[in-house]
Scaffold this motif. Sequence first.
Motif, PDB file in Angstrom:
ATOM      1  N   GLY A 162       0.835  -1.199   0.000  1.00 32.63           N
ATOM      2  CA  GLY A 162       0.000   0.000   0.000  1.00 32.63           C
ATOM      3  C   GLY A 162       0.866   1.244   0.000  1.00 32.63           C
ATOM      4  N   MET A 163       0.247   2.412  -0.103  1.00 33.61           N
ATOM      5  CA  MET A 163       0.975   3.669  -0.223  1.00 33.61           C
ATOM      6  C   MET A 163       1.664   4.068   1.078  1.00 33.61           C
ATOM      7  N   LEU A 164       2.861   4.600   0.950  1.00 37.00           N
ATOM      8  CA  LEU A 164       3.543   5.300   2.038  1.00 37.00           C
ATOM      9  C   LEU A 164       3.468   6.780   1.714  1.00 37.00           C
ATOM     10  N   HIS A 165       2.667   7.512   2.473  1.00 37.92           N
ATOM     11  CA  HIS A 165       2.429   8.921   2.183  1.00 37.92           C
ATOM     12  C   HIS A 165       3.543   9.797   2.762  1.00 37.92           C
ATOM     13  N   HIS A 166       3.748  10.916   2.128  1.00 36.64           N
ATOM     14  CA  HIS A 166       4.841  11.811   2.495  1.00 36.64           C
ATOM     15  C   HIS A 166       4.548  12.555   3.795  1.00 36.64           C
ATOM     16  N   SER A 167       5.598  12.772   4.572  1.00 38.87           N
ATOM     17  CA  SER A 167       5.549  13.656   5.735  1.00 38.87           C
ATOM     18  C   SER A 167       6.848  14.442   5.765  1.00 38.87           C
ATOM     19  N   PRO A 168       6.828  15.697   6.242  1.00 42.04           N
ATOM     20  CA  PRO A 168       8.027  16.545   6.172  1.00 42.04           C
ATOM     21  C   PRO A 168       9.170  16.010   7.039  1.00 42.04           C
ATOM     22  N   ALA A 169      10.395  16.330   6.646  1.00 43.26           N
ATOM     23  CA  ALA A 169      11.560  15.997   7.460  1.00 43.26           C
ATOM     24  C   ALA A 169      11.496  16.789   8.765  1.00 43.26           C
ATOM     25  N   GLU A 170      11.925  16.161   9.862  1.00 42.66           N
ATOM     26  CA  GLU A 170      11.797  16.796  11.161  1.00 42.66           C
ATOM     27  C   GLU A 170      12.740  16.169  12.174  1.00 42.66           C
ATOM     28  N   VAL A 171      12.775  16.793  13.384  1.00 42.84           N
ATOM     29  CA  VAL A 171      13.552  16.277  14.505  1.00 42.84           C
ATOM     30  C   VAL A 171      12.610  16.114  15.697  1.00 42.84           C
ATOM     31  N   LEU A 172      13.134  15.505  16.776  1.00 44.21           N
ATOM     32  CA  LEU A 172      12.313  15.309  17.966  1.00 44.21           C
ATOM     33  C   LEU A 172      11.764  16.637  18.466  1.00 44.21           C
ATOM     34  N   GLY A 173      10.479  16.627  18.850  1.00 37.87           N
ATOM     35  CA  GLY A 173       9.835  17.845  19.319  1.00 37.87           C
ATOM     36  C   GLY A 173       8.731  17.548  20.301  1.00 37.87           C
ATOM     37  N   ARG A 174       7.593  18.225  20.161  1.00 38.98           N
ATOM     38  CA  ARG A 174       6.510  18.115  21.129  1.00 38.98           C
ATOM     39  C   ARG A 174       5.384  17.187  20.703  1.00 38.98           C
ATOM     40  N   ASP A 175       5.436  16.692  19.488  1.00 40.03           N
ATOM     41  CA  ASP A 175       4.388  15.810  18.972  1.00 40.03           C
ATOM     42  C   ASP A 175       4.800  14.358  19.222  1.00 40.03           C
ATOM     43  N   ALA A 176       4.073  13.670  20.114  1.00 38.94           N
ATOM     44  CA  ALA A 176       4.458  12.311  20.501  1.00 38.94           C
ATOM     45  C   ALA A 176       4.409  11.357  19.316  1.00 38.94           C
ATOM     46  N   ARG A 177       3.401  11.496  18.451  1.00 38.19           N
ATOM     47  CA  ARG A 177       3.292  10.585  17.309  1.00 38.19           C
ATOM     48  C   ARG A 177       4.483  10.739  16.372  1.00 38.19           C
ATOM     49  N   ARG A 178       4.867  11.978  16.090  1.00 43.64           N
ATOM     50  CA  ARG A 178       6.008  12.199  15.207  1.00 43.64           C
ATOM     51  C   ARG A 178       7.304  11.735  15.870  1.00 43.64           C
ATOM     52  N   ASN A 179       7.417  11.926  17.172  1.00 43.51           N
ATOM     53  CA  ASN A 179       8.595  11.422  17.873  1.00 43.51           C
ATOM     54  C   ASN A 179       8.700   9.906  17.759  1.00 43.51           C
ATOM     55  N   ASP A 180       7.563   9.227  17.902  1.00 40.58           N
ATOM     56  CA  ASP A 180       7.571   7.777  17.746  1.00 40.58           C
ATOM     57  C   ASP A 180       8.001   7.390  16.331  1.00 40.58           C
ATOM     58  N   GLY A 181       7.530   8.154  15.333  1.00 39.35           N
ATOM     59  CA  GLY A 181       7.929   7.886  13.954  1.00 39.35           C
ATOM     60  C   GLY A 181       9.424   8.055  13.751  1.00 39.35           C
ATOM     61  N   LEU A 182      10.004   9.072  14.385  1.00 35.10           N
ATOM     62  CA  LEU A 182      11.452   9.267  14.299  1.00 35.10           C
ATOM     63  C   LEU A 182      12.202   8.163  15.019  1.00 35.10           C
ATOM     64  N   ARG A 183      11.682   7.723  16.149  1.00 30.83           N
ATOM     65  CA  ARG A 183      12.345   6.650  16.894  1.00 30.83           C
ATOM     66  C   ARG A 183      12.313   5.342  16.110  1.00 30.83           C
ATOM     67  N   ARG A 184      11.224   5.092  15.403  1.00 30.72           N
ATOM     68  CA  ARG A 184      11.192   3.894  14.563  1.00 30.72           C
ATOM     69  C   ARG A 184      12.233   3.991  13.450  1.00 30.72           C
ATOM     70  N   SER A 185      12.328   5.162  12.836  1.00 31.08           N
ATOM     71  CA  SER A 185      13.335   5.347  11.787  1.00 31.08           C
ATOM     72  C   SER A 185      14.732   5.117  12.344  1.00 31.08           C
ATOM     73  N   TRP A 186      14.995   5.661  13.518  1.00 29.34           N
ATOM     74  CA  TRP A 186      16.299   5.487  14.146  1.00 29.34           C
ATOM     75  C   TRP A 186      16.566   4.023  14.458  1.00 29.34           C
ATOM     76  N   PHE A 187      15.595   3.360  15.099  1.00 32.62           N
ATOM     77  CA  PHE A 187      15.766   1.975  15.520  1.00 32.62           C
ATOM     78  C   PHE A 187      16.094   1.068  14.350  1.00 32.62           C
ATOM     79  N   TRP A 188      15.290   1.169  13.284  1.00 34.96           N
ATOM     80  CA  TRP A 188      15.463   0.233  12.174  1.00 34.96           C
ATOM     81  C   TRP A 188      16.639   0.617  11.277  1.00 34.96           C
ATOM     82  N   ALA A 189      16.955   1.899  11.171  1.00 36.00           N
ATOM     83  CA  ALA A 189      18.164   2.291  10.444  1.00 36.00           C
ATOM     84  C   ALA A 189      19.396   1.746  11.152  1.00 36.00           C
TER      85      ALA A 189
END
Length: 270
Positions: free
Chosen positions: A146-173
Amino acid sequence: MDLDFLHLNFRRRIAALVWAKRIVLVVAVASAFFLTRRWWSAGLLLAGAFAFAATLNWLEASLRRQFVREARLPSFLSGKLRAAHPQLSQRDAELVLRGLRQFFMAHLRSGRRFVAMPCKVVDTAWHEFILHTQGYQRWCEAAFGGMLHHSPAEVLGRDARRNDGLRRSWFWACKEESIDPRKPSRLPLLFALDAKFGIDNGFHYVPDCHAIDRHSGSGVHCGTSFGESSSDGGGAGDANGFGGSESSGDSGVGGDSGGDGGGCGGGGGD
């Protein structure tokens, strides 16, 4: 097991496995209810069918990982990248595309959960790919189902969902390069590229927070932040599990590395 059976291309092989899994389950359930009169026979039939379907599911997941690592990306992406970032050589552009594969692998290996983009130059490549809608859609269908939709590049901040997304990227990379995500000795490729190529307004990382002065205002980010419960007052999210990555059932290290973090050294400082 040789996954190159029947010499079909990646997409056809993946589709064949998906349909085979569905057919096995439908036929087994129908047979258990309409053709088998004894409950124990039906149970054995269903157990065998589900075991076979699980094997097909494993083959499908393995083939999708192989697709992400090896399937050819569009040739125009290198040119688009070099037009957007003239300092990149052809070899540099190819390294960025390897970083894009690493990001795609994070999405796949996290169980197709949300992953956030931590790198500006890889985000450029991703965005250019998405603009060619039909090709990107076909690629995503083969890679993820299925589609992987675009989201802007970012760093850890105040949005818990986006932080989790960054942590997944970090973990699997990190897992793709056999790096301990909690005690990294170096950066995975995806998190090192902005600094390596001097990308304007890019995100610069170092592996360990102790390597930088966190109050210096340098704008450098550290890899060990991804394992902390919060980041400078930001939204914590599921920090203890790297955005749930550690409980996704696929925490093993990939056998063939999708990145080249060693070529980026320690990454990040200004």
